[in-house]
Design a protein around this motif. Structure first.
Motif, PDB file in Angstrom:
ATOM      1  N   ARG A 184     -38.393  23.485  56.790  1.00 10.02           N
ATOM      2  CA  ARG A 184     -39.563  22.907  57.454  1.00 10.02           C
ATOM      3  C   ARG A 184     -39.268  21.481  57.926  1.00 10.02           C
ATOM      4  O   ARG A 184     -39.702  21.076  59.016  1.00 10.02           O
ATOM      5  CB  ARG A 184     -40.771  22.937  56.510  1.00 10.02           C
ATOM      6  CG  ARG A 184     -41.318  24.352  56.285  1.00 10.02           C
ATOM      7  CD  ARG A 184     -42.476  24.356  55.291  1.00 10.02           C
ATOM      8  NE  ARG A 184     -43.580  23.528  55.735  1.00 10.02           N
ATOM      9  CZ  ARG A 184     -44.541  23.919  56.564  1.00 10.02           C
ATOM     10  NH1 ARG A 184     -44.514  25.153  57.068  1.00 10.02           N
ATOM     11  NH2 ARG A 184     -45.525  23.116  56.899  1.00 10.02           N
ATOM     12  N   ALA A 185     -38.502  20.739  57.145  1.00 10.25           N
ATOM     13  CA  ALA A 185     -38.108  19.395  57.573  1.00 10.25           C
ATOM     14  C   ALA A 185     -37.237  19.468  58.823  1.00 10.25           C
ATOM     15  O   ALA A 185     -37.329  18.602  59.709  1.00 10.25           O
ATOM     16  CB  ALA A 185     -37.365  18.689  56.441  1.00 10.25           C
ATOM     17  N   LEU A 186     -36.409  20.496  58.908  1.00 10.40           N
ATOM     18  CA  LEU A 186     -35.593  20.688  60.108  1.00 10.40           C
ATOM     19  C   LEU A 186     -36.470  20.897  61.331  1.00 10.40           C
ATOM     20  O   LEU A 186     -36.248  20.278  62.382  1.00 10.40           O
ATOM     21  CB  LEU A 186     -34.663  21.889  59.919  1.00 10.40           C
ATOM     22  CG  LEU A 186     -33.945  22.379  61.181  1.00 10.40           C
ATOM     23  CD1 LEU A 186     -32.979  21.327  61.705  1.00 10.40           C
ATOM     24  CD2 LEU A 186     -33.226  23.696  60.913  1.00 10.40           C
ATOM     25  N   PHE A 187     -37.482  21.752  61.218  1.00 11.48           N
ATOM     26  CA  PHE A 187     -38.364  21.994  62.362  1.00 11.48           C
ATOM     27  C   PHE A 187     -39.121  20.726  62.756  1.00 11.48           C
ATOM     28  O   PHE A 187     -39.313  20.456  63.950  1.00 11.48           O
ATOM     29  CB  PHE A 187     -39.335  23.135  62.056  1.00 11.48           C
ATOM     30  CG  PHE A 187     -38.762  24.491  62.322  1.00 11.48           C
ATOM     31  CD1 PHE A 187     -38.739  25.013  63.609  1.00 11.48           C
ATOM     32  CD2 PHE A 187     -38.225  25.251  61.298  1.00 11.48           C
ATOM     33  CE1 PHE A 187     -38.204  26.259  63.868  1.00 11.48           C
ATOM     34  CE2 PHE A 187     -37.686  26.501  61.543  1.00 11.48           C
ATOM     35  CZ  PHE A 187     -37.665  27.007  62.834  1.00 11.48           C
ATOM     36  N   ASP A 188     -39.538  19.932  61.762  1.00 11.32           N
ATOM     37  CA  ASP A 188     -40.194  18.657  62.080  1.00 11.32           C
ATOM     38  C   ASP A 188     -39.241  17.757  62.852  1.00 11.32           C
ATOM     39  O   ASP A 188     -39.636  17.110  63.836  1.00 11.32           O
ATOM     40  CB  ASP A 188     -40.634  17.957  60.792  1.00 11.32           C
ATOM     41  CG  ASP A 188     -41.798  18.652  60.107  1.00 11.32           C
ATOM     42  OD1 ASP A 188     -42.500  19.439  60.782  1.00 11.32           O
ATOM     43  OD2 ASP A 188     -41.995  18.415  58.900  1.00 11.32           O
ATOM     44  N   MET A 189     -38.005  17.718  62.419  1.00  7.64           N
ATOM     45  CA  MET A 189     -37.009  16.879  63.078  1.00  7.64           C
ATOM     46  C   MET A 189     -36.753  17.362  64.499  1.00  7.64           C
ATOM     47  O   MET A 189     -36.676  16.572  65.443  1.00  7.64           O
ATOM     48  CB  MET A 189     -35.714  16.898  62.254  1.00  7.64           C
ATOM     49  CG  MET A 189     -34.579  16.104  62.857  1.00  7.64           C
ATOM     50  SD  MET A 189     -33.425  17.135  63.767  1.00  7.64           S
ATOM     51  CE  MET A 189     -32.000  16.032  63.809  1.00  7.64           C
ATOM     52  N   LEU A 190     -36.647  18.672  64.678  1.00  2.26           N
ATOM     53  CA  LEU A 190     -36.396  19.225  66.008  1.00  2.26           C
ATOM     54  C   LEU A 190     -37.564  18.950  66.951  1.00  2.26           C
ATOM     55  O   LEU A 190     -37.360  18.657  68.140  1.00  2.26           O
ATOM     56  CB  LEU A 190     -36.165  20.732  65.921  1.00  2.26           C
ATOM     57  CG  LEU A 190     -34.900  21.203  65.199  1.00  2.26           C
ATOM     58  CD1 LEU A 190     -34.932  22.709  65.037  1.00  2.26           C
ATOM     59  CD2 LEU A 190     -33.648  20.778  65.956  1.00  2.26           C
ATOM     60  N   SER A 191     -38.777  19.037  66.435  1.00  2.32           N
ATOM     61  CA  SER A 191     -39.953  18.873  67.298  1.00  2.32           C
ATOM     62  C   SER A 191     -40.101  17.442  67.789  1.00  2.32           C
ATOM     63  O   SER A 191     -40.721  17.203  68.834  1.00  2.32           O
ATOM     64  CB  SER A 191     -41.215  19.293  66.547  1.00  2.32           C
ATOM     65  OG  SER A 191     -41.513  18.391  65.494  1.00  2.32           O
TER      66      SER A 191
END
Length: 218
Positions: A184-191
């Motif tokens: 989920r932290a990865l998706f936050d970073m990507l967004s």
């Protein structure tokens, strides 16, 4: 459904991939040496091969070697003179991968480096840029690995991150599973990252329900 997913994967592999002695030997050796069976599937391996070729990759970076199954697929996509650096935490896994790469006839193209990936990536500044990056290691560190992939890449570098759906667990905001928290932290970073264009694709098949991120550095 799992048996049917496996059957469809087997059908696709039979029609489009065919038998491959080096890859079959790799999986057998991994099992014999006690490595966990968490390699990409054959169809996913062929996808990595094709994506690396489509990207025209001459320099590939892999984070998470395991026994070298995905490494073999990626190294096969390299042109003459191309090279691949792969980072593996466990010395035993790296030894198994080295044997598998020797069997596949690819040792001249692949440099296996043992140790924590964060340290290995930090020391690679002078080796940039890489054209293609595949990340399949500890999920807790994925956002850091992607940030390093951007730093070590160039405009146009392709980044693939595996295991980002986790049987739907990625949408569980209350999960205390550190792999889901990391994803989920990865998706936050990507967004929030202006350096990347990215999407994620859900997959089903021999490895169950999961998915991958596909991103391109701007």
């Amino acid at each position: 459904m799992g048996e049917r997913w496996q059957a469809v994967d087997d059908y696709i592999a039979g029609k489009l991939l065919g038998a491959d002695d080096a890859l079959a030997t790799t999986l057998a050796n991994n099992a014999e040496q006690g490595l966990p069976p968490i390699d990409v599937s054959a169809t996913q391996g062929k996808m990595l091969f094709l994506l690396a070729q489509m990207a025209g990759a001459k320099r590939i970076l892999e984070v998470g070697t395991l026994g070298g199954y995905s490494t073999i697929w990626l190294a096969r996509a390299l042109p003459d003179g191309g090279s691949l650096v792969t980072l593996e935490l466990e010395a035993h896994h790296a030894q198994v991968a080295q044997t598998n790469l020797e069997t596949a006839g690819l040792v001249d193209k692949v440099d296996i480096r043992v140790g924590p990936a964060a340290e290995g990536l930090a020391a690679m500044t002078d080796e940039a840029p890489f054209d293609f990056v595949f990340i399949d290691a500890d999920k807790q560190s994925n956002s850091h690995y992607v940030a390093e992939a951007i730093r070590l890449g160039r405009p146009g570098t392709t980044i693939i991150v595996d295991n980002v759906v986790r049987e739907g667990g990625v949408i569980d905001a209350e999960s205390d599973d550190e792999r889901i928290v990391g994803t989920r932290a990865l998706f936050d970073m990507l967004s929030d990252n202006p350096r990347l264009d990215a999407t994620a694709i859900q997959t089903v098949g021999a490895k169950g329900w999961d998915g991958f991120v596909l991103a391109r550095v701007r």
